[in-house]
Motif scaffolding. Sequence first.
Motif, PDB file in Angstrom:
ATOM      1  N   PRO A   4      68.832  44.822  32.627  1.00 45.90           N
ATOM      2  CA  PRO A   4      69.820  44.412  31.706  1.00 45.90           C
ATOM      3  C   PRO A   4      70.693  45.344  30.939  1.00 45.90           C
ATOM      4  CG  PRO A   4      67.439  43.291  31.353  1.00 45.90           C
ATOM      5  CD  PRO A   4      67.423  44.284  32.353  1.00 45.90           C
ATOM      6  N   LEU A   7      73.318  46.275  33.259  1.00 46.38           N
ATOM      7  CA  LEU A   7      74.505  45.189  33.372  1.00 46.38           C
ATOM      8  C   LEU A   7      75.349  45.434  32.045  1.00 46.38           C
ATOM      9  CD1 LEU A   7      75.479  42.581  34.717  1.00 46.38           C
ATOM     10  CD2 LEU A   7      73.871  41.374  33.212  1.00 46.38           C
ATOM     11  N   LYS A  21      70.519  37.148  15.717  1.00 39.23           N
ATOM     12  CA  LYS A  21      69.413  36.456  15.346  1.00 39.23           C
ATOM     13  C   LYS A  21      69.867  35.708  13.963  1.00 39.23           C
ATOM     14  CE  LYS A  21      66.167  39.558  17.233  1.00 39.23           C
ATOM     15  NZ  LYS A  21      65.381  40.731  16.985  1.00 39.23           N
ATOM     16  N   MET A  37      70.706  48.803  23.173  1.00 37.16           N
ATOM     17  CA  MET A  37      71.322  47.743  22.867  1.00 37.16           C
ATOM     18  C   MET A  37      72.263  47.653  21.774  1.00 37.16           C
ATOM     19  SD  MET A  37      70.402  43.896  23.713  1.00 37.16           S
ATOM     20  CE  MET A  37      69.310  43.887  25.295  1.00 37.16           C
ATOM     21  N   ILE A  67      70.258  41.404  17.813  1.00 37.06           N
ATOM     22  CA  ILE A  67      70.876  40.545  18.734  1.00 37.06           C
ATOM     23  C   ILE A  67      69.926  39.442  19.352  1.00 37.06           C
ATOM     24  CG2 ILE A  67      71.796  40.671  21.141  1.00 37.06           C
ATOM     25  CD1 ILE A  67      73.171  43.472  20.541  1.00 37.06           C
ATOM     26  N   LYS A  68      70.311  38.434  19.429  1.00 41.73           N
ATOM     27  CA  LYS A  68      69.605  37.374  19.997  1.00 41.73           C
ATOM     28  C   LYS A  68      70.026  37.104  21.824  1.00 41.73           C
ATOM     29  CE  LYS A  68      69.133  33.224  17.593  1.00 41.73           C
ATOM     30  NZ  LYS A  68      69.736  32.165  17.098  1.00 41.73           N
ATOM     31  N   TYR A  69      71.209  37.422  22.071  1.00 40.86           N
ATOM     32  CA  TYR A  69      71.560  37.256  23.629  1.00 40.86           C
ATOM     33  C   TYR A  69      72.996  37.440  23.628  1.00 40.86           C
ATOM     34  CZ  TYR A  69      73.843  32.518  22.460  1.00 40.86           C
ATOM     35  OH  TYR A  69      74.564  31.640  21.901  1.00 40.86           O
ATOM     36  N   LEU A  70      73.664  37.733  24.653  1.00 41.87           N
ATOM     37  CA  LEU A  70      74.741  38.174  25.021  1.00 41.87           C
ATOM     38  C   LEU A  70      75.378  37.501  26.218  1.00 41.87           C
ATOM     39  CD1 LEU A  70      73.240  41.623  25.417  1.00 41.87           C
ATOM     40  CD2 LEU A  70      75.401  41.696  23.995  1.00 41.87           C
ATOM     41  N   ARG A  71      76.546  36.837  26.051  1.00 45.04           N
ATOM     42  CA  ARG A  71      77.031  36.097  27.244  1.00 45.04           C
ATOM     43  C   ARG A  71      78.270  37.046  27.800  1.00 45.04           C
ATOM     44  NH1 ARG A  71      79.802  30.165  26.972  1.00 45.04           N
ATOM     45  NH2 ARG A  71      80.093  30.107  29.246  1.00 45.04           N
ATOM     46  N   ILE A  72      78.164  37.251  28.935  1.00 44.29           N
ATOM     47  CA  ILE A  72      78.895  38.288  29.921  1.00 44.29           C
ATOM     48  C   ILE A  72      79.873  37.683  30.977  1.00 44.29           C
ATOM     49  CG2 ILE A  72      78.756  40.162  31.330  1.00 44.29           C
ATOM     50  CD1 ILE A  72      76.354  41.073  29.596  1.00 44.29           C
TER      51      ILE A  72
ATOM     52  N   ASP B  19      64.252  30.634  19.201  1.00 46.96           N
ATOM     53  CA  ASP B  19      65.094  29.563  18.141  1.00 46.96           C
ATOM     54  C   ASP B  19      64.780  28.005  18.776  1.00 46.96           C
ATOM     55  OD1 ASP B  19      66.705  29.755  19.987  1.00 46.96           O
ATOM     56  OD2 ASP B  19      68.445  30.443  19.062  1.00 46.96           O
ATOM     57  N   ASN B  35      63.870  41.863  28.170  1.00 44.05           N
ATOM     58  CA  ASN B  35      65.002  41.557  28.128  1.00 44.05           C
ATOM     59  C   ASN B  35      65.415  40.854  29.611  1.00 44.05           C
ATOM     60  OD1 ASN B  35      65.817  42.708  25.681  1.00 44.05           O
ATOM     61  ND2 ASN B  35      66.106  44.770  26.643  1.00 44.05           N
ATOM     62  N   ILE B  61      72.512  37.933  29.088  1.00 47.22           N
ATOM     63  CA  ILE B  61      71.345  38.575  28.734  1.00 47.22           C
ATOM     64  C   ILE B  61      70.632  38.201  27.457  1.00 47.22           C
ATOM     65  CG2 ILE B  61      70.688  41.048  28.110  1.00 47.22           C
ATOM     66  CD1 ILE B  61      73.260  42.025  29.556  1.00 47.22           C
ATOM     67  N   ILE B  62      69.285  37.661  27.736  1.00 44.66           N
ATOM     68  CA  ILE B  62      68.509  37.317  26.540  1.00 44.66           C
ATOM     69  C   ILE B  62      67.935  38.642  26.031  1.00 44.66           C
ATOM     70  CG2 ILE B  62      67.047  35.711  25.907  1.00 44.66           C
ATOM     71  CD1 ILE B  62      67.682  33.750  27.874  1.00 44.66           C
ATOM     72  N   ARG B  63      67.869  38.770  24.768  1.00 45.10           N
ATOM     73  CA  ARG B  63      66.905  39.859  24.129  1.00 45.10           C
ATOM     74  C   ARG B  63      65.545  39.550  24.327  1.00 45.10           C
ATOM     75  NH1 ARG B  63      67.521  45.090  21.504  1.00 45.10           N
ATOM     76  NH2 ARG B  63      66.210  45.460  20.417  1.00 45.10           N
ATOM     77  N   ASP B  65      62.997  40.096  22.220  1.00 50.48           N
ATOM     78  CA  ASP B  65      62.816  39.522  21.024  1.00 50.48           C
ATOM     79  C   ASP B  65      62.551  38.198  20.963  1.00 50.48           C
ATOM     80  OD1 ASP B  65      63.023  42.246  20.688  1.00 50.48           O
ATOM     81  OD2 ASP B  65      64.425  42.219  19.177  1.00 50.48           O
ATOM     82  N   ASN B  66      63.799  37.556  21.620  1.00 57.06           N
ATOM     83  CA  ASN B  66      63.967  36.011  21.359  1.00 57.06           C
ATOM     84  C   ASN B  66      63.337  35.321  22.441  1.00 57.06           C
ATOM     85  OD1 ASN B  66      65.662  33.858  20.274  1.00 57.06           O
ATOM     86  ND2 ASN B  66      67.182  34.269  21.532  1.00 57.06           N
ATOM     87  N   LEU B  97      62.820  34.166  11.892  1.00 55.65           N
ATOM     88  CA  LEU B  97      62.905  35.704  11.781  1.00 55.65           C
ATOM     89  C   LEU B  97      63.642  36.081  10.590  1.00 55.65           C
ATOM     90  CD1 LEU B  97      63.798  36.232  15.467  1.00 55.65           C
ATOM     91  CD2 LEU B  97      61.853  37.398  14.324  1.00 55.65           C
TER      92      LEU B  97
END
Lengths: 130, 97
Positions: A4, A7, A21, A37, A67-72, B19, B35, B61-63, B65-66, B97
Motif C-alpha cells: 500500500p 502505491l 477518521k 502514511m 486517515i481512514k482511506y485514500l482514493r487514487i 464505520d 493497510n 487504499i484502506i488504512r 486502523d479502519n 474513534l
Amino acid sequence: MVLPLSLLRTAQNHPMLVELKNGETYNGHLVSCDSWMNIHLRDAICTSRDGDRFQKMPEVYVRGSTIKYLRIPDEVVEMVKDEVKEVRRQQKDNTRAKKNFQRGAGGNVGGPPRGGGAPRGGRGGQRGRK
Amino acid sequence: MTQALDTFMNKVISVITGDGRNIVGMMKGFDQTVNLILEDSHERVYSTQAGIEQVPLGLYIIRGDNVALIGELDEDIDKRLDFANIKAEPLGPIWVL
C-alpha cells in the motif's frame, strides 16, 4: 504483490481523495508521503463531514494515523510495478558506485582494482598510466 | 500473522470498515498493519427502503486502523444475487474513534 505504501508513493503528483477518521475529506494533489502514511497535499478542497461546507486550502499536511482511506486514480496501480523496479535499479547502481568508490579510495587490497589479469609492472597494467 | 492475508491476494474480497461500510474489490496488496489495496472497488449501501445500491469507488487504499473484517467473496454466488431487490438494515459503526 503491491505494498500500500509503494502505491501511495507512486501516486505522487496525482490527484487523490483522502477521508479522515473524523469524516472530513480532502481532494488534492499528492506532493509527498512517508512510511507513516503522513501526506502532503497541494491545492486541496476540504469537505466537511456532512458534505455541506467546502474550503480551499493551498497546502495541507495530514498525519497518517488520522486517515481512514485514500482514493487514487485507477492507472496508478499499473505504474507502481515499473516504479518499484526503477527504485531497485537505482539502489543497485548506488551500492555499485559506493563499492567502486571504496576501492578507488585506498581500499584496493590485493592487487590492481580492475583488469586483474594484467601482469604486474608490465605495460598493459592500469597503473602508471594517466 | 498477516501472512494469512496472502490467501486473499488477487481475489474479490468484502471488507467491513470500522464505520460500518461494506467495500468490495479485488485485493492487490496489504502490509503488516493491514493497510489494504482494493482495485475496481465499490461500496454496497444497504437500506430498508430500497435495494442494495452499489457505488463505484475504483482504486482504494484502506488504512488498517479502519478495517474490522475481511472475507473472500464467492463470485459465482455473488453474480446470482439480485441486488436491486435485497433490502437490509444498514450496519452502523463497528466502533467509535
